[in-house]
Scaffold this active site. Structure first.
Site, mmCIF file in Angstrom:
data_model
loop_
_atom_site.group_PDB
_atom_site.id
_atom_site.type_symbol
_atom_site.label_atom_id
_atom_site.label_comp_id
_atom_site.label_asym_id
_atom_site.label_seq_id
_atom_site.Cartn_x
_atom_site.Cartn_y
_atom_site.Cartn_z
ATOM 1 N N HIS A 128 0.807 -1.222 0.000
ATOM 2 C CA HIS A 128 0.000 0.000 0.000
ATOM 3 C C HIS A 128 0.840 1.273 0.000
ATOM 4 C CE1 HIS A 128 -3.424 2.511 0.292
ATOM 5 N NE2 HIS A 128 -4.178 1.772 1.073
ATOM 6 N N ASP A 149 -11.262 -4.542 -17.596
ATOM 7 C CA ASP A 149 -11.680 -5.475 -18.659
ATOM 8 C C ASP A 149 -10.454 -5.881 -19.471
ATOM 9 O OD1 ASP A 149 -12.693 -6.773 -20.881
ATOM 10 O OD2 ASP A 149 -14.077 -5.188 -21.455
#
Length: 442
Positions: free
Chosen positions: A161, A377
């Site tokens: 992170h 996608d």
């Protein structure tokens, strides 16, 4: 009944950039390397079978796209080093990202409907390669792509992170998808520029930061991780309308985030039953990108760009007063965020040794609804689910992420994972159900 399935993994490999990249040292910002972000964040995407992609292996597509994407985002192929003053710096070594190829004897339908955290067998879908999960001197990303029996697949990622927040890593994922579709260039070029969120010289902590206050331990507000259960809660148009009806006219313009957050904070406080005299805190992850703040962060900036302004209340006032009290505290905390506030946080980091926010009596919420993880996608269509893989961060079960999902009617809803001890979770569920049952009975 718990879902179980077998995952067969190939030997983990390192995927380096497809072309040689510059060997250099790139410091993180003073927002990036705070103790609060020194952990690995699990993310996950589920994709359906797509007949138009027959003959194409998602593992090959993603593996090849990853190598090409790392040419642009080459710091991710490096390793973090810690220098004087606990300063984290990326050594751009080009070693690569950890990658795992896997197959599961399960279909997408077997994994849950709807697909929401907590996910079954997450540790199988995101394997912790021994020795890979440290913050420094370890891979900054770990990816596992798991084929499913139905022709669908799962992409699970473990992100260090300190390198990126949600919006920042969404840029990386968009780039990965772009290249998977055959592009040789990126529509948004990555920008490092971490100095933009460094402390000033000399540092000047100019704001009050309740989130980093040092307080003595208080009984009952720390939750042992081993006692935790996790459950997700839905908030759609009906639930949000029901909460708004509990507010006076002057607060009807509050956002859905503000009223949901106030509700969750109040119900959670009741569930963990701290002493009425104690103070509890709500930390709100506020992003400083965009026009609302004068940070001048470039569009392709993929570092951490947020702070945690806090709302503070006594337990007695929070649980005894109506919902509007909590809503106003949430609104006030959000309004604290400014250019000066985040610069003050950076200054606090360097003057106090990059501390962790105080977890005592604390609940933290992070709104991921507009990050765009669900839009990723690779050619198989958008993910059925895309986002954080579970509630909590590391060993701290006090964090909830707000995740956008679609229900079976195609309506946008919000799902929020909550982590609580078993008995507290039962109380929390009763509190939430009572809110909407009273509304339904009217």
């Amino acid at each position: 009944m718990a879902v179980t399935f077998k995952v067969t993994r190939q030997k983990p490999e390192l995927i380096p950039p497809a072309k040689p990249t510059t060997h250099e040292f790139k410091p993180l910002s003073d927002i990036d390397d705070q103790e609060s972000l020194r952990f690995q964040l699990p993310l996950i995407w589920f994709f359906r079978r797509n007949p138009s992609m027959e003959g194409k292996d998602p593992i090959d597509v993603i593996r090849q796209a990853l190598a090409k994407t790392l040419v642009f985002y080459y710091p991710f192929a490096g390793r973090l080093r810690e220098f004087v003053g606990r300063k984290l710096v990326v050594e751009c070594t080009g070693e690569g990202v950890m990658f795992i190829e896997a197959d599961a004897d399960a279909t997408l339908e077997q994994l849950g409907n709807p697909l929401i955290p907590p996910f079954p067998c997450l540790e199988e879908l995101l394997y912790n390669v021994p020795g890979s999960d440290g913050v420094v001197n370890c891979p900054l990303l770990l990816m596992q792509v798991t084929r499913l029996k139905c022709g669908g697949f799962i992409l699970a990622i473990r992100l260090n992170h300190t390198m990126s927040d949600g919006p920042g890593f969404a840029l990386f994922m968009s780039a990965l998808a772009e290249i998977a579709h055959g592009s040789d260039t990126l529509s948004i070029q990555p920008v490092w520029e971490r100095h933009l969120l460094d402390a000033r010289d000399p540092p000047c902590v100019s704001c009050k930061h309740h989130e980093f206050e040092i307080v003595p331990n208080t009984k009952g507000t720390l939750i042992p991780p081993q006692d935790i259960v996790q459950r997700s809660f839905f908030f759609g148009p009906a639930e949000i309308s029901a909460l708004r009806r509990r507010l006076p006219l002057r607060l009807q313009t509050c956002t859905s985030f503000e009223v949901i957050t106030a509700c969750l904070w109040r119900c959670r406080t009741i569930a963990i039953s701290p002493s009425p005299q104690e103070n509890v805190k709500l930390l709100i992850n506020v992003n400083v990108r965009g026009k609302g703040f004068n940070m001048k962060l470039p569009t392709g900036y993929y570092g951490n760009a947020f702070a945690y302004p806090a709302a503070v209340s006594s337990v007695e006032e929070l649980v005894s007063k109506p919902l509007e009290y909590a809503v106003e505290l949430v609104m006030r905390a959000k309004s604290m965020m400014s250019e000066e506030y985040i610069k003050s946080v950076a200054d606090l980091m360097v003057t106090r040794g990059r501390p962790h926010f105080n977890v005592e009596g604390t609940y933290l919420v992070s709104d991921n609804r507009h990050v765009g993880f669900e839009d990723v996608d690779f050619g198989w269509g958008k993910a059925v689910y895309g986002g954080v893989a579970k509630g909590g961060i590391g060993e701290i079960p006090i964090v909830s992420f707000y995740i956008p999902v679609e229900n079976i009617k195609g309506e946008k809803e919000l799902v929020v994972p909550i982590c609580l001890p078993d008995n507290a979770m039962k109380t929390f569920v009763k509190e939430i159900e009572a809110i909407f049952k009273v509304d339904d009975d009217k």
